[in-house]
Design a protein around this motif. Sequence first.
Motif, PDB file in Angstrom:
ATOM      1  N   ARG A 140      59.923  45.865  68.383  1.00 41.86           N
ATOM      2  CA  ARG A 140      58.984  44.839  67.886  1.00 41.86           C
ATOM      3  C   ARG A 140      59.234  43.527  68.637  1.00 41.86           C
TER       4      ARG A 140
ATOM      5  N   THR B 171      53.439  46.218  67.627  1.00 42.33           N
ATOM      6  CA  THR B 171      52.769  45.621  66.466  1.00 42.33           C
ATOM      7  C   THR B 171      52.533  46.701  65.408  1.00 42.33           C
ATOM      8  N   ASP B 172      52.209  46.263  64.208  1.00 48.40           N
ATOM      9  CA  ASP B 172      51.903  47.228  63.150  1.00 48.40           C
ATOM     10  C   ASP B 172      50.705  48.095  63.555  1.00 48.40           C
TER      11      ASP B 172
END
Length: 251
Positions: free
Chosen positions: A100, A106-107
Amino acid sequence: MRKKIVAGNWKMNTTVPEGVQLAKEVVAKAVEVPSDVKLIIATPATHLVPVAEVVKGSVVGLSAENCADKEKGAYTGEISAAMVASTGAQYTILGHSERRQYYGETDEKLVEKTKLALANGLGVILCVGETLEEREAGKHFDVVGAQTLNVLNHFSAEDMKNIIIAYEPVWAIGTGKTATADQAEEIHAFIRKTLADKFGAQVADDTTILYGGSCKPSNANELFAKSDIDGGLIGGAALKAEDFIQIALSF
Ligand code: PEP
């Protein structure tokens, strides 16, 4: 029923021969570990094929440390979930804080990676955790809740059978600073409650939630004694077979 799991994350450590040797040592010592504790080693991608040979027929599972957010094609340097699965690995870590932080994970990318990993039959070890700044600002529940749901909102209760969560406070990774057992348990219970609200009590109860962050033989016992801590994701201490196995003996 959730499982007790101790997973080692080797990160970018060991050459292939060193990794094969370490895997052999882990397999040899794994016989000491009770059968209700699952051992997994997550190796660099270069090591998966030879290490798969070493762990074959043993109780030790094999994991990648990452996989791509695209299925296949012109993505130079990436390794797809199908490629990982074809090595014989059964899991992949996703969303480690180092990815991350340094590689723009990213999500949104994690949703794609998780979909592809599951579609290719891989179990996912999904990492979540707050930074020191976020903890000091009292935002740790919000951050961990959002990281968890931003990904898991895209998955079903059925998918959760193949998803393990690892709570890894960023400030405790590789720093020698472990979250206290109470600090870790507080967040684990919160993650389980988040899962219960989203998927129901049964899924929450069945999901394995690991703690990661300077977990070692001297503190594993206290951490694993907590009711919502189902084991550990181990970095530095996983590079010594003896320490790794000692941690697995700490339930
Ligand atoms: C990790 O990177 O997953 C980790 C927990 O590292 P360490 O045990 O070295 O803090």
